[in-house]
Design an enzyme around this catalytic site. Structure first.
Site, short mmCIF file in Angstrom:
data_model
loop_
_atom_site.label_atom_id
_atom_site.label_comp_id
_atom_site.label_asym_id
_atom_site.label_seq_id
_atom_site.Cartn_x
_atom_site.Cartn_y
_atom_site.Cartn_z
N SER A 49 0.82 -1.21 -0.01
CA SER A 49 -0.07 0.13 -0.18
C SER A 49 0.92 1.46 0.14
O SER A 49 2.05 1.39 0.53
CB SER A 49 -1.09 -0.04 1.28
N TYR A 73 -2.53 0.88 9.91
CA TYR A 73 -2.59 0.21 8.58
C TYR A 73 -1.38 0.26 7.96
O TYR A 73 -0.77 -0.60 7.42
CB TYR A 73 -3.87 0.72 7.89
N LYS A 77 1.43 -2.81 6.65
CA LYS A 77 1.69 -2.99 5.27
C LYS A 77 3.53 -2.93 5.35
O LYS A 77 3.91 -3.56 4.39
CB LYS A 77 1.11 -1.90 4.40
#
Length: 187
Positions: A49, A73, A77
């Site tokens: 991402s 998040y 990643k």
């Protein structure tokens, strides 16, 4: 080979439940890497991402832009990338490619669409369908309409990028990270 697409993906939820995100995204990747070694797999594509970059103060984000995620998040990643890289550098013969992408829109088929309440495209379409003006938050950016600029990529284009990454990983002996987007943003 393996294409690793599995991960929790909501930034807001990751802030509210960081432990769950580390458990799902990081521990899940660790389990997958153990399975890869056990099955003697040597090629991998990691769906990463652009959240790994955080909020860089640059006009264009490149693969050389420093990674400084600003939410759990993005941190998970980046941790996935580190785990895959570390396995490949530990002496295990793993050729891998990571794809960092920005904002995915569209669906390969109507029944595959992600209609989550916090996804921009479905929010706009729901508002228009009900005869209302879409609510867009953020009006202080230096753009013609005051909203932020985002680089959207269609999900089918992203799927094709994954196929190209598989081909590269299958060549062996390579480790690469690519940003995937259109290279132009829209406000």
């Amino acid at each position: 080979g393996v294409i690793h697409l599995a991960a929790k993906k909501s930034v807001g939820e990751s802030v509210e439940q960081p432990h769950m995100y580390f458990e799902q995204n990081v521990q899940g990747t660790m389990a997958l890497l153990d399975a890869i070694k056990a099955a003697d797999v040597h090629h991998m594509v990691l769906s990463s991402s652009a959240a790994v970059y955080g909020s860089p103060d640059v006009d264009a984000v490149t693969e050389d832009t420093p990674t400084m995620p600003i939410n759990p998040y993005g941190q998970t990643k980046l941790a996935q990338e580190w785990l895959v890289r570390d396995l490949s550098e530990s002496g295990y013969d793993l050729s891998w490619v990571a794809l960092r992408y920005f904002n995915v829109a569209g669906a390969g088929a109507e029944d595959l669409g992600d209609t989550g309440v916090f996804n921009l495209i479905p929010m706009v379409l729901r508002a228009l369908d009900s005869g209302q003006a879409p609510q867009v938050f953020g009006d202080t950016y230096p753009t013609p309409d005051g909203t932020c600029i985002r680089d959207y990529i269609h999900v089918q284009d992203l799927a094709e990028a994954h196929v190209a990454a598989v081909t590269q990983a299958e060549r062996g002996g390579r480790t690469d990270i690519y940003n995937v987007g259109r290279g132009m943003g829209f406000s």
